[in-house]
Motif scaffolding. Sequence first.
Motif, PDB file in Angstrom:
ATOM      1  N   THR A  87      -6.573  -3.721  -6.869  1.00 34.84           N
ATOM      2  CA  THR A  87      -5.596  -2.635  -6.770  1.00 34.84           C
ATOM      3  C   THR A  87      -4.293  -2.969  -7.479  1.00 34.84           C
ATOM      4  OG1 THR A  87      -5.016  -3.504  -4.570  1.00 34.84           O
ATOM      5  CG2 THR A  87      -6.488  -1.599  -4.647  1.00 34.84           C
TER       6      THR A  87
ATOM      7  N   PRO B 217       3.560  -2.990   6.822  1.00 35.90           N
ATOM      8  CA  PRO B 217       2.244  -2.330   6.791  1.00 35.90           C
ATOM      9  C   PRO B 217       1.156  -3.392   6.981  1.00 35.90           C
ATOM     10  CG  PRO B 217       3.599  -1.643   4.936  1.00 35.90           C
ATOM     11  CD  PRO B 217       4.319  -2.791   5.572  1.00 35.90           C
TER      12      PRO B 217
ATOM     13  N   ALA C 150      -7.708   2.201   0.280  1.00 32.03           N
ATOM     14  CA  ALA C 150      -6.763   3.271   0.612  1.00 32.03           C
ATOM     15  C   ALA C 150      -5.484   2.689   1.208  1.00 32.03           C
ATOM     16  CB  ALA C 150      -7.401   4.263   1.586  1.00 32.03           C
ATOM     17  N   PHE C 151      -5.622   1.702   2.068  1.00 30.32           N
ATOM     18  CA  PHE C 151      -4.433   1.039   2.645  1.00 30.32           C
ATOM     19  C   PHE C 151      -3.590   0.392   1.551  1.00 30.32           C
ATOM     20  CE2 PHE C 151      -2.745  -3.138   3.924  1.00 30.32           C
ATOM     21  CZ  PHE C 151      -1.757  -2.726   4.799  1.00 30.32           C
TER      22      PHE C 151
ATOM     23  N   LEU D 157      -3.409   1.082  -1.571  1.00 30.53           N
ATOM     24  CA  LEU D 157      -2.795   2.073  -2.443  1.00 30.53           C
ATOM     25  C   LEU D 157      -1.642   2.809  -1.774  1.00 30.53           C
ATOM     26  CD1 LEU D 157      -5.980   3.624  -4.144  1.00 30.53           C
ATOM     27  CD2 LEU D 157      -4.350   1.985  -5.120  1.00 30.53           C
ATOM     28  N   SER D 158      -1.538   2.689  -0.446  1.00 31.14           N
ATOM     29  CA  SER D 158      -0.508   3.421   0.284  1.00 31.14           C
ATOM     30  C   SER D 158       0.767   2.618   0.513  1.00 31.14           C
ATOM     31  CB  SER D 158      -1.053   3.854   1.644  1.00 31.14           C
ATOM     32  OG  SER D 158      -1.228   2.729   2.517  1.00 31.14           O
TER      33      SER D 158
ATOM     34  N   TYR E  29     -10.913   6.727  -6.053  1.00 29.54           N
ATOM     35  CA  TYR E  29      -9.506   6.399  -5.801  1.00 29.54           C
ATOM     36  C   TYR E  29      -8.644   6.680  -7.031  1.00 29.54           C
ATOM     37  CZ  TYR E  29     -11.528   3.733  -1.913  1.00 29.54           C
ATOM     38  OH  TYR E  29     -12.226   3.350  -0.796  1.00 29.54           O
TER      39      TYR E  29
END
Length: 352
Positions: free
Chosen positions: A115, A182, A347-348, A350-351, A83
């Motif tokens: 994160t 989100p 991933a979620f 970080l988005s 990542y």
Amino acid sequence: MLQNEIKECFIELGQFLEQFSTENYTKKDTIKNNSLFYNQMVDLIDLSQSHNGWFTKENVCFSLASWAKALTKENIEKWLSSYDFKNVDEKNVGLILAGNIPLVGFHDFLSVLITGHKALIKTSSNDQHLIQFLSKYLISLDQRFQDKITFVEGKLENFDAVIATGSNNTARYFEYYFQNKPSIIRKNRNSVAILTGEETQDDLIHLGEDIFRYFGLGCRNVSKIFIPKEYNFDTFFNAMFSYQKIIQYEKYANNYDYNKAVYLMSNYKLLDNGFLTLKEDENYASPISSVFYEYYDSFNTVIEKLQNEEDKIQCIVSKNQILKSISFGQTQKPNLWDYADNIDTIAFLLSI
């Protein structure tokens, strides 16, 4: 906080938890802040069953042991190596946690902090003490966690994204309530095993661990088996005999008696060994003390069925019969990179 600083604190936490990996605790003088937290942790484990009748000392220690093994420098580095964390914009992430097994929401908690985000945590009433205590330990390692961890008692507010876990019914509420944010919304899922009849006694004994650990309350517990026609259940039940002591636990025994009575009054055909019932059923979610089974004509038909209904499945257990399946006895020992519902939580995060 820098990510390396957060990593180091979780590694320290893993070393702290390792002391409680078995019911015979092993105190180590080298653990940071042990003088403040060791005895408190002992008391908390001993009291866990009074907070939640399913949280036996054995199962709480099993959960702590699993996290102690996961929170090593090697595992954390391997998990995060693919990542890119360069452009993280700190957000408030709401966490609505389940409470079916000890520390079931800890991976989401870890993911949010690792994160670089802040965690707003709404615990389940069934599992609110363990994660709050581990948060206090993290704060004792670095006071800056105080600003990153907030436990919410009332309505969840002032969040930028959310990860919520609940039943299929509550998921519909979550999807509506969080529709403009989100989100990851987790629903009911179950795990299955595919048997061929060629499994060894040891294979099936290990399968028993996947069935009975946490009394079968987790989404990673095997609640259904697929078997070939003319399958010999004697071999299966002989292996399950290793877990007969589970019936000595009153809450499990009550469920066994109740569910068996309901089945018999409904004239269902059952296979029964005195502490586990097997019922032929196309559904996945079997009640406590029961496992569903379904016959198959060909292995490919099982694979096709599971692919078509993958939104209902958490884990598939087999003896290397299917790609990405889990070996017998391993469902409750996930790695950090084994994401719930196959949704990449990092991933979620970080988005957002």
